[in-house]
Structures are given as structure tokens and as C-alpha cells.
Design a protein around this motif. Structure first.
Motif, PDB file in Angstrom:
ATOM      1  N   ASP A 115       0.816  -1.209   0.000  1.00  0.00           N
ATOM      2  CA  ASP A 115       0.000   0.000   0.000  1.00  0.00           C
ATOM      3  C   ASP A 115       0.854   1.264   0.000  1.00  0.00           C
ATOM      4  OD1 ASP A 115      -2.603  -1.075  -0.051  1.00  0.00           O
ATOM      5  OD2 ASP A 115      -2.592  -1.407   2.108  1.00  0.00           O
ATOM      6  N   GLN A 119       0.408   4.062  -2.803  1.00  0.00           N
ATOM      7  CA  GLN A 119       0.003   5.433  -2.470  1.00  0.00           C
ATOM      8  C   GLN A 119       0.974   6.441  -3.055  1.00  0.00           C
ATOM      9  OE1 GLN A 119      -2.636   6.704  -1.094  1.00  0.00           O
ATOM     10  NE2 GLN A 119      -3.640   5.048   0.013  1.00  0.00           N
ATOM     11  N   SER A 125      -4.800   2.983  -2.429  1.00  0.00           N
ATOM     12  CA  SER A 125      -4.372   1.712  -1.868  1.00  0.00           C
ATOM     13  C   SER A 125      -4.292   0.651  -2.955  1.00  0.00           C
ATOM     14  CB  SER A 125      -5.342   1.259  -0.776  1.00  0.00           C
ATOM     15  OG  SER A 125      -6.595   0.898  -1.362  1.00  0.00           O
TER      16      SER A 125
END
Length: 317
Positions: A115, A119, A125
Motif C-alpha cells: 500500500d 500510495q 491503496s
């Protein structure tokens, strides 16, 4: 296709195709961009020399990756027969729709195994990227196109460290990835070693839906070619490289150049590669890197300019 003793000089090995990613990943950290005309000429020269597949650009925002700003201008200059060999990096269904409207038919849908990197790289995500993937597949299939599932940071992440194999396998087996034609396993930081590559590629081959396996490696820690060969032996069908070892990820601290296309070709000796075509690849790399003001990291390109003129792969010019 397996190599022969005439062009290999050693026992034949399992073969894989090369996808040259100079015009996408290769340009992400350069201080200069290539003009549309230069990019088009590079695509055509790579195809003329025999390179079977090319990553020619990205739908990333131009303010974040300025060297991708003219990607669709390049697409507009290429004919459908040329575009059949070319892939575009995408990260959203909107990217696919926009690229498809411009004539693109091969899409590389990228998300990260972690994640934190997803990002940084894409702004959402990993699960959100997976949730959007079915719509992207639908858009690609709507134009009779192909779409790959590309998993960045498959081995290590600059923010989270080591990535568990099970995490990559879970993404590869996610039902939301149904309809993807290939799976791209990425050593984004170039921190993997051959045993890790062998394990992950083998498990993807044996434990996930049948798709062509693509290995995308970097040479940050000097194992680019070794990892590429390990991936091929483990079942990879296509491997990525960039002219002169250009490249890196602007959103992954510590990432540097891709494994050099010249080095991969010299190591794998595909059937179409001859000393003359290899010389053409080296000369094209020198031209592209010269235009960018970049230095080549390719050992094979350096060797091709050596004084060992009795060796057939040395350029005698």
C-alpha cells in the motif's frame, strides 16, 4: 525458440522474448525528454532490428512524470501494425479509455504489492487499484485489446521492506484480475537475488492462473542479468530491459536503472540476434543516451566497443 550452438556458443537454454522499456521506465529519471520524432524513430529502429515488444510510454500525469507528456503524440504517429508490438503503462480505467481512444491496444495495468508504494506511485491503496481493475479489463476488451497485471515492488518496497511471497500470490490470484493476459513481476528496486526470483516466478507459474509471465528487473545491486536469467529458467516468457540500463522509479527511493537491453540480449542470444543486429542495438543505445546526456551502464555495450577485434561481437568501426 531455443538458441543454437552457432549463435550461443554454450548449451542451449530456455528462451524468452525481450521487451525494451527505454521509452517508459527508461525515461522516468532522465533530466531531458526525447522529442516525439525521436521516440517514433526509436520504436521503428527497435522493431527493425528484431526486438519483439516495446513499452513506449505512460499515461502518468505529465506534471509528475514530464518525460511521458508526449506519449499519445507518439502513438498518433505509429501505424496499427507497429502498435501491435507496443505497450502503454496505465493505472486506472480512465487511462485505458483515453489510450484506447488514441489507438492503443496493449495496456500494462500497474499496481504495487504494498500500500505504501501504491500510495506514493498511484495515489490510492493496492485494494482500490484492484477494485478498479475489472473496469479497466472491460475497456481493454471492448477494443479487442490486451491488458497485463503488473505488480510493482514484488520483492522489496522502499517504505515497507521485504514483501512476502504470499502477498504477491494473493494479488496474482485475486478474482478481480480475471481477464488479464500477462502477469508482470517487478523487482522495482533491484534488490532481489536469483534464488528469490526463482522462487517467486516458479510459484507464480505453478500457483496462479495461466498467463504469460513477464519479469521486470533493475540492476541497482548488480544482479540484473543474473536475476533475468533466473526468471527465464523459472518460467518467464518475456523480460524487460532498457537501452544503456536507463531508468528507475521517481516514487521509489533507491531505485536506479533497468537491466540493460544490450546485456540481456548478449546473455540470452535470441535467434534473431546476430553480431550485426547487436551492433545496431548498441549504436541505437548510444544515440538515445547521447541525446539525453546520459551515460550507459551496459557492460555489453562497453565490451562491444573494446579492442578485442577477434571477437565477433565487437563492433569494427
Amino acid at each position: 525458440m531455443t538458441s543454437t550452438p552457432e549463435n550461443q556458443g554454450t548449451t542451449a537454454v530456455r528462451s524468452a522474448g525481450l521487451r525494451d522499456v527505454t521509452l517508459r521506465d527508461g525515461l522516468q529519471l532522465t533530466g531531458k525528454n526525447l522529442s516525439t520524432a525521436a521516440k517514433v524513430a526509436t520504436v521503428r529502429r527497435l522493431l527493425e532490428l528484431g526486438v519483439p515488444e516495446i513499452e513506449l510510454g505512460s499515461m502518468a500525469r505529465a506534471d509528475l512524470v514530464p518525460t511521458m507528456a508526449n506519449t499519445l503524440e507518439v502513438v498518433a504517429e505509429l501505424i496499427p501494425a507497429e502498435l501491435e508490438h507496443c505497450w502503454i503503462w496505465v493505472a486506472t480505467p480512465g487511462h485505458v479509455a483515453k489510450a484506447a481512444a488514441a489507438g492503443v491496444r496493449n495496456f500494462q495495468y500497474c499496481l504495487s504489492a504494498t500500500d505504501a508504494h501504491n500510495q506514493a506511485n498511484i495515489g490510492r491503496s493496492t485494494d482500490a487499484s484492484l477494485e478498479a481493475l475489472p473496469q479497466a479489463v472491460e475497456y481493454a476488451q471492448g477494443v479487442d485489446g490486451r491488458i497485463q497485471l503488473c505488480i510493482a515492488t514484488s520483492f522489496t518496497c522502499p517504505f515497507e521492506g521485504q514483501v512476502p511471497v504470499e502477498r504477491v500470490l494473493a494479488i496474482a490470484n485475486d478474482p478481480r484480475a480475471e481477464g488479464t493476459c500477462d502477469i508482470v513481476i517487478c523487482d522495482t528496486l533491484g534488490q532481489a537475488h536469483p534464488a528469490q526470483v526463482t522462487e517467486l516466478v516458479s510459484r507464480v507459474r505453478d500457483e496462479t492462473p495461466g498467463r504469460r509471465i513477464v519479469y521486470h528487473g533493475h540492476d541497482t545491486w548488480g544482479l540484473g542479468v543474473a536475476n533475468t536469467l533466473a526468471a527465464i529458467d523459472a518460467g518467464a516468457d518475456l523480460v524487460d530491459g532498457a537501452l544503456g540500463g536507463l531508468g528507475g522509479c521517481p516514487f521509489a527511493p533507491g531505485a536506479s536503472g533497468n537491466t540493460a537491453s544490450e546485456d540481456i540480449l548478449f546473455a540470452t542470444r535470441p535467434g534473431w540476434l546476430t553480431p550485426d543486429t547487436f551492433a545496431g542495438i548498441v549504436e541505437l543505445g548510444e544515440q538515445v543516451l547521447g541525446d539525453l546526456g546520459e551515460s550507459s551502464r551496459s557492460k555489453a555495450a562497453q565490451g562491444a566497443r573494446s579492442k578485442a577485434e577477434a571477437f565477433e561481437w565487437v563492433i569494427r568501426a
